[in-house]
Design a protein around this motif. Structure first.
Motif, short mmCIF file in Angstrom:
data_model
loop_
_atom_site.label_atom_id
_atom_site.label_comp_id
_atom_site.label_asym_id
_atom_site.label_seq_id
_atom_site.Cartn_x
_atom_site.Cartn_y
_atom_site.Cartn_z
N ILE A 1 -36.94 -27.19 15.78
CA ILE A 1 -36.82 -28.58 15.39
C ILE A 1 -38.09 -29.31 15.83
O ILE A 1 -38.82 -28.82 16.69
CB ILE A 1 -35.59 -29.25 16.04
N PRO A 2 -38.39 -30.46 15.23
CA PRO A 2 -39.59 -31.20 15.65
C PRO A 2 -39.46 -31.72 17.08
O PRO A 2 -38.40 -32.18 17.50
CB PRO A 2 -39.68 -32.34 14.65
N VAL A 3 -40.55 -31.63 17.81
CA VAL A 3 -40.64 -32.14 19.18
C VAL A 3 -41.86 -33.05 19.25
O VAL A 3 -42.94 -32.70 18.76
CB VAL A 3 -40.78 -30.99 20.20
N ALA A 4 -41.68 -34.22 19.84
CA ALA A 4 -42.79 -35.16 20.06
C ALA A 4 -42.88 -35.44 21.55
O ALA A 4 -41.86 -35.68 22.20
CB ALA A 4 -42.57 -36.45 19.28
N LEU A 5 -44.08 -35.43 22.08
CA LEU A 5 -44.26 -35.53 23.53
C LEU A 5 -45.40 -36.46 23.89
O LEU A 5 -46.49 -36.37 23.31
CB LEU A 5 -44.54 -34.14 24.12
N VAL A 6 -45.14 -37.34 24.85
CA VAL A 6 -46.21 -38.11 25.49
C VAL A 6 -46.53 -37.43 26.81
O VAL A 6 -45.63 -37.17 27.63
CB VAL A 6 -45.77 -39.56 25.75
N ALA A 7 -47.80 -37.11 27.03
CA ALA A 7 -48.23 -36.48 28.27
C ALA A 7 -49.27 -37.36 28.95
O ALA A 7 -49.97 -38.14 28.30
CB ALA A 7 -48.81 -35.10 27.99
N SER A 8 -49.37 -37.21 30.26
CA SER A 8 -50.36 -37.96 31.05
C SER A 8 -51.42 -36.98 31.56
O SER A 8 -51.09 -35.99 32.22
CB SER A 8 -49.68 -38.65 32.23
N ALA A 9 -52.67 -37.28 31.27
CA ALA A 9 -53.75 -36.36 31.61
C ALA A 9 -53.93 -36.18 33.11
O ALA A 9 -54.42 -35.14 33.56
CB ALA A 9 -55.06 -36.84 30.98
N ARG A 10 -53.54 -37.20 33.91
CA ARG A 10 -53.69 -37.12 35.36
C ARG A 10 -52.33 -37.09 36.06
O ARG A 10 -52.18 -37.62 37.16
CB ARG A 10 -54.53 -38.29 35.85
N ASP A 11 -51.38 -36.45 35.42
CA ASP A 11 -50.01 -36.39 35.96
C ASP A 11 -50.01 -35.66 37.30
O ASP A 11 -50.50 -34.54 37.41
CB ASP A 11 -49.11 -35.67 34.95
N GLU A 12 -49.43 -36.32 38.32
CA GLU A 12 -49.35 -35.71 39.65
C GLU A 12 -48.10 -34.86 39.83
O GLU A 12 -47.95 -34.16 40.83
CB GLU A 12 -49.33 -36.79 40.75
N ILE A 13 -47.18 -34.93 38.86
CA ILE A 13 -45.89 -34.25 39.00
C ILE A 13 -45.76 -33.09 38.02
O ILE A 13 -45.35 -31.98 38.40
CB ILE A 13 -44.73 -35.25 38.80
N ILE A 14 -46.10 -33.31 36.78
CA ILE A 14 -45.96 -32.27 35.75
C ILE A 14 -47.32 -31.62 35.50
O ILE A 14 -48.29 -32.30 35.16
CB ILE A 14 -45.43 -32.87 34.43
N PRO A 15 -47.43 -30.31 35.65
CA PRO A 15 -48.73 -29.65 35.46
C PRO A 15 -49.18 -29.68 34.00
O PRO A 15 -48.36 -29.59 33.08
CB PRO A 15 -48.48 -28.22 35.93
N ALA A 16 -50.48 -29.79 33.81
CA ALA A 16 -51.03 -29.78 32.46
C ALA A 16 -50.70 -28.47 31.74
O ALA A 16 -50.60 -28.43 30.51
CB ALA A 16 -52.54 -29.98 32.51
N SER A 17 -50.51 -27.40 32.49
CA SER A 17 -50.20 -26.11 31.87
C SER A 17 -48.85 -26.14 31.15
O SER A 17 -48.64 -25.39 30.19
CB SER A 17 -50.19 -25.00 32.93
#
Length: 362
Positions: free
Chosen positions: A284-300
C-alpha cells in the motif's frame, strides 16, 4: 500530598518538549515563559516542571480557554505520568478537553473492546446512513489523543470520518507496548464497522505508532495507506551503537509503556523491528516525513523504508526529531498525502498543495 516520582533529566525535558509544544500551537513566547521558571523536575513543588505548566494551564482554564488549557496540562504530564502530580495533570488535560468537546455534537467518545479492557478514543463523522472512508490517527509515545482530536472537526470537508486513539500504555490505553500492540488498529476498525467505510482506512500514525501501523497493514487489508512522521523501523530496535545514543527520556518512556526496565526495554521491543522481507510485503502507499538531524530515529531506518517499501513518498526536513521548525509544512503535507491516497477531493488537494508551495517558498 504527592508521591515521590523519579526525576527526568531537566535539560532533555526542555529540549524535547519544544516539538510537542510547537505541534500544539504553543508559541515560543508561551513555552519560553514556562521553561524559564522551571528549576527542577520535582513532583509538583514550587519551581518544578509540573507546577510551571499546570499554573499556566490554570490561568487559561479560568479564562474559559479550555482547549489551550488542556495543551498546557498535557505538557505538564510530559513525557509520561511518572508521579501523582503528572497523573493529576493528565487527568485535567482529559477533563478540560471533554468539557470543550461537549460543545461539538460531531465529536464523540468511543470505547474499543480489547482483551486488556476498553481503549478510549475520540471519533467524528461516524454514520450508519452515510459511512465515509476512515482516517485512523495516533500520536507517538508521549501524545495524548486529546492533542489531536480537534482535527476531527475538519474531516467532514474532506469526506472522511475519523478516530483518534493513543499508543499502548499512553493515556487511557491499558494495553502494553509489545509485539501484541499492532492488534489495536484492527480492533478500532472492528469497533466502528458499520458507521465508517473501514474497507478504505488510512492511518495517520506518527512516530512509534507508525511502526504499529506497518505491522497491522501486513495482516489487515482494510488499511489502504499509511502516513507517518519520524517512525522507527528496524535499526532503532536492533542497532546497539545507535541505542546507546537514544536520549534517556525516550528510553524511560518506552520502558514505562512496555512495563519493563530501561536496561531491558530494547530487548523487549526487538521483535517490533521490520526487516526487508516484511517491508517489501507492504503493498500500500506509504508517505513519510523524516528529520535529517533526528536524535531518536536513525537515518538508516528512513533509508530502509526507501529501499524496501514499494510505494513510498518521502519528505525530509533539515531539523531535529519532530521537525518543530517545519510543523506547518508537516501538517499540510500529511493531510495532502492522505487525500492523494484516497484519490478524491481534487479541489481541496490543489488548495493544500498551493499552501504548501507557499510555505516552502517562504
Amino acid at each position: 500530598m504527592t508521591s515521590k516520582a523519579p526525576a527526568n533529566d531537566l535539560a532533555e525535558l526542555k529540549q524535547f518538549v519544544v516539538a510537542q509544544a510547537t505541534s500544539q500551537g504553543i508559541t515560543p513566547e508561551q513555552y519560553g515563559a514556562v521553561l524559564d521558571g522551571v528549576a527542577d523536575d520535582g513532583d509538583g513543588g514550587p519551581g518544578s516542571w509540573v507546577r510551571g505548566w499546570t499554573e499556566a494551564g490554570e490561568r487559561l482554564e479560568k479564562e474559559g480557554r479550555l482547549l489551550e488549557a488542556g495543551r498546557f496540562y498535557t505538557m505538564a504530564r510530559f513525557p509520561y505520568p511518572s508521579g501523582s502530580a503528572r497523573r493529576e495533570a493528565e487527568e485535567r488535560a482529559r477533563s478540560v478537553f471533554a468539557r470543550w468537546a461537549s460543545g461539538f455534537p460531531g465529536i464523540e467518545r468511543l470505547e474499543v473492546p480489547t482483551p486488556a479492557g476498553p481503549v478510549a478514543a475520540w471519533a467524528g463523522g461516524l454514520s450508519v446512513e452515510d459511512p465515509k472512508p476512515l482516517l485512523l490517527m495516533s500520536g507517538g509515545i508521549i501524545s495524548l489523543k486529546e492533542q489531536w482530536a480537534p482535527v476531527l472537526l475538519q474531516l467532514a470537508e474532506f469526506g472522511l470520518a475519523g478516530v483518534v486513539t493513543e499508543m499502548p500504555g499512553v493515556g487511557e490505553n491499558p494495553l502494553p507496548y509489545d509485539l501484541s500492540a499492532p492488534a489495536l488498529l484492527p480492533a478500532v476498525l472492528d469497533a466502528v464497522a458499520g458507521r465508517a467505510d473501514t474497507s478504505r482506512t488510512y492511518a495517520l500514525a506518527l512516530s512509534f505508532s507508525g511502526n504499529l501501523a506497518l505491522h497491522a497493514a501486513l495482516g489487515d487489508r482494510r488499511i489502504r495507506g499509511i502516513v507517518g512522521a519520524g517512525l522507527p523501523v528496524h535499526d532503532f530496535f536492533t542497532d546497539r551503537a545507535w541505542r546507546a545514543t537514544v536520549p534517556r527520556v525516550t528510553v524511560d518512556t518506552l520502558a514505562h509503556l512496555a512495563r519493563t526496565t530501561s536496561d531491558r526495554v530494547f530487548e523487549e521491543l526487538g521483535p517490533l523491528a521490520l526487516d526487508h522481507r516484511r517491508l517489501s510485503a507492504v503493498d500500500i502507499p506509504v508517505a513519510l516525513v523524516a528529520s535529517a538531524r533526528d536524535e531518536i530515529i536513525p537515518a538508516s531506518d528512513t533509508e530502509r523504508l526507501r529501499r524496501s517499501v514499494r510505494s513510498l513518498r518521502l519528505r525530509v526536513h533539515d531539523d531535529v526529531h519532530g521537525s518543530p521548525t517545519f510543523f506547518p509544512q508537516t501538517r499540510l503535507w500529511t493531510l495532502l498525502s492522505v487525500l492523494r491516497m484516497t484519490g478524491e477531493r481534487l479541489p481541496q488537494r490543489l488548495a493544500l498543495a498551493e499552501q504548501l508551495r507557499t510555505l516552502d517558498r517562504g
